[in-house]
Design an enzyme around this catalytic site. Structure first.
Site, PDB file in Angstrom:
ATOM      1  N   GLU A 358       0.803  -1.230   0.000  1.00 56.94           N
ATOM      2  CA  GLU A 358       0.000   0.000   0.000  1.00 56.94           C
ATOM      3  C   GLU A 358       0.836   1.281   0.000  1.00 56.94           C
ATOM      4  OE1 GLU A 358      -3.878  -1.656   2.373  1.00 56.94           O
ATOM      5  OE2 GLU A 358      -2.190  -1.063   3.594  1.00 56.94           O
TER       6      GLU A 358
HETATM    7  C1  TNX Z   1      -4.354  -4.248   5.041  1.00 57.10           C
HETATM    8  S1  TNX Z   1      -2.691  -6.272   3.933  1.00 57.10           S
HETATM    9  C2  TNX Z   1      -3.086  -3.894   5.487  1.00 57.10           C
HETATM   10  C3  TNX Z   1      -2.918  -3.382   6.834  1.00 57.10           C
HETATM   11  C4  TNX Z   1      -4.210  -3.249   7.571  1.00 57.10           C
HETATM   12  C5  TNX Z   1      -5.085  -4.433   7.265  1.00 57.10           C
HETATM   13  C6  TNX Z   1      -6.386  -4.435   8.030  1.00 57.10           C
HETATM   14  C7  TNX Z   1      -1.608  -5.270   4.241  1.00 57.10           C
HETATM   15  C8  TNX Z   1      -0.295  -5.701   3.857  1.00 57.10           C
HETATM   16  N1  TNX Z   1      -1.932  -4.101   4.785  1.00 57.10           N
HETATM   17  O1  TNX Z   1      -2.231  -2.167   6.802  1.00 57.10           O
HETATM   18  O2  TNX Z   1      -3.941  -3.201   8.931  1.00 57.10           O
HETATM   19  O3  TNX Z   1      -5.368  -4.464   5.905  1.00 57.10           O
HETATM   20  O4  TNX Z   1      -7.124  -5.581   7.789  1.00 57.10           O
END
Ligand code: TNX
Length: 552
Positions: A358
């Site tokens: 992300e």
């Molecule tokens: C996605 S999956 C995220 C996290 C959040 C989570 C909550 C991923 C690598 N990143 O930053 O905490 O979803 O479900």
């Protein structure tokens, strides 16, 4: 040894029902346990022998047969002398002591741990000749004279000890004296894992968890043969590990958490204590510093890490994707080098996780350039890179592992990118968010958790095959599975209990048991048998209506 933390302990409500179920279980086991007639006092549970192999994860091979073994006040735990002695011999002895510590409070037996290889009692033996048992496998042989656990490596002995523990009645987990009897069904279990990577992740960044809380989780993971503890040590809301060369990361970046509150961080000594405790339960710690996104806590701690030279405020919300290290600045790579060097020096395990998810405020070109340099730094300090699967959109280093967190409905292009990387040698750890994210709500009524990936009830978490999950991935590319517990909504051990249990056991079984053993009906029956054990351990698990839970 066992820490019950803050979790409430639940007590049996219907003793009589428990007795009836125990009688049924004893009958079904067919082990010759004396049937309890109508004259049996309702307060004395009938002898119950758990059928051999009624454990989670289900063993690769179970051959029930012969008379059971019953522990007595004279039972010894014998640890065979290892030719040449050395570290393995010491570890075998330590595992014997660990087993004694599990069994003594409830049985009330002395269970001395001795050397020697005489017949009878509980015997732990390491044998270099047992090559088929591999790094983590074991054989458990049970008969009237005793139970012997054999392994090639200490990790195998440890896992075999967990199986022995689960073959005993659930009340063996209590920390006060229980009536017994302590009987293990007769027969032979021969067991090796499907995958070498069987992980659980705890997000200590969104909410901080103390060393004691982490150790409590480690003890729970060990019971189910999980062998990796991935610690998500940094994110927008908190930096949780002391770094000598950048001290404000912890003192400032670690000073809050989601929703405000004091946050916290591990000193180096505390982190080492966690690593050592995990190692004593045969778990390897995989530390994660998430980069280049999810870095607000670091950016708030050092103005020079920001492209504009201005430190943002600390962040206590739950949005993602807004922060980025400054990819164009040299100081960014000094920072990465220092952090990776110090963390690698504290971490005996093979892996260092650099996140990479992300990074929505980093351009693709910058992302690729940054990940190249960060991966080179991890290699420089002797570790293997793990990254979230977005890494496959950059240039994964040779030997890197990508952790897949997509969903069933993730687009084909993204899945194909991951499969391409897998064909080119990148190993995969599977953590599909709509299967194994322990922070997803079970149903719309689950008080804690998120639902962006949907609701994940127990069957959904179990009923898929890691070996056939992503199309076009060669069999050997899947290294295992991991169940992440993100902590935006999770802040106590009781919260961990209800979100992780029982779904963590799905990950444990998918990671350990052979694909051919996969069967929901059989699994939910065995899972039901874990209810009383979790209760005895003080784990307040989610009583999913999909599972016919047994009462104590
Ligand atoms: C996605 S999956 C995220 C996290 C959040 C989570 C909550 C991923 C690598 N990143 O930053 O905490 O979803 O479900």
């Amino acid at each position: 040894m066992r820490q019950h933390g803050t979790s409430p302990r639940t007590r049996p409500r219907t003793r009589l029902l428990g007795v009836l179920l125990l009688v049924v279980a004893a009958g079904a086991a067919g082990t010759g346990a004396a049937p309890a007639g109508p004259e049996a006092a309702p307060t004395t549970p009938a002898p119950a022998v758990r059928p051999l192999g009624d454990v989670v994860p289900v063993p690769a091979s179970v051959r029930p047969g012969g008379a059971p073994y019953t522990l007595t006040a004279r039972t010894r735990i014998q640890v065979d002398r290892v030719p040449g002695g050395g570290a393995d011999a010491r570890e075998a002895r330590r595992i014997g002591t660990y087993l004694a510590q599990v069994l003594r409070p409830s049985t009330g037996y002395a269970l001395p741990v001795t050397g020697g290889d005489g017949p009878g009692g509980i015997r732990l033996r390491l044998s270099g000749h047992e090559t088929a048992l591999g790094e983590e496998g074991y054989r458990l042989e049970s008969g009237p004279a005793g139970v012997t656990v054999t392994a090639r490596e200490p990790a195998g002995l440890f896992h075999g000890v967990q199986t022995l523990r689960q073959q005993l009645p659930a009340s063996v987990e209590e920390d006060t004296r229980q009536p017994g009897p302590w009987t293990v069904a007769g027969g032979t279990i021969t067991d090796t894992p499907r995958y070498g990577y069987r992980g659980a992740m705890l997000d200590v960044s969104r909410h901080f968890f103390t060393v004691g809380q982490v150790k409590r989780y480690i003890d729970q993971l060990a019971l189910y043969k999980i062998n990796k503890l991935h610690l998500h040590l940094s994110d927008d809301q908190g930096w949780r590990i002391a770094v000598d060369s950048w001290p404000r990361l912890a003192t400032h970046g670690g000073s809050t958490q989601v929703g405000g509150g004091p946050g916290g961080y591990y000193t180096k000594a505390q982190y080492k204590d966690i690593v050592a405790y995990a190692a004593s339960r045969h778990l390897e710690v995989v530390p994660e510093i998430d980069m280049p996104g999810h870095t607000n806590a670091a950016l708030a701690s050092y103005a020079e890490l920001n492209c504009d030279g201005v430190a943002p405020p600390l962040y206590t919300g739950t949005e993602v994707g807004f922060s980025s290290l400054c990819v164009a600045k040299d100081v960014t790579y000094d920072f990465v080098d220092d952090v990776v060097r110090e963390l690698a020096a504290l971490t005996p395990g093979r892996y260092l996780h650099i996140g990479g998810d992300e990074a929505h405020s980093t351009s693709h070109q910058d992302y690729v350039a940054f990940m190249d340099r960060a991966q080179a730094t991890v290699a420089k300090y002797g570790k293997t890179v793990v990254g979230w699967h977005q890494l496959t959109g950059a240039r994964p280093a040779p030997g890197a592992l990508a952790q897949y967190w997509g969903l069933d409905r993730t687009g084909d292009a993204e899945k194909a990118r991951v499969a391409d990387a897998a064909r080119n040698g990148t190993g995969l750890v599977l953590s599909p968010a709509d299967r194994l994210y322990l922070d997803m709500k079970y149903t719309k009524d689950t008080p804690l958790g998120l639902s962006w990936a949907g609701y994940v009830e127990v069957r959904r978490s179990y009923d898929w095959d890691p070996g056939a999950y992503l199309p076009g991935v060669p069999a050997g590319a899947v290294r295992g599975v991991e169940a992440p517990l993100w902590s935006e909504t999770v802040s106590t051990s009781a919260h961990i209990d209800t979100m992780a249990f029982p779904r963590l056991l799905s990950a444990a079984e998918l990671g350990w048991s052979p694909a051919a053993s996969h069967d929901w009906e059989d699994y939910r029956q065995r899972l039901a048998g874990q209810g009383p054990r979790l209760e005895a351990l003080g784990v307040d698990y989610h009583r999913s209506p999909q599972v016919p839970w047994r009462t104590r």
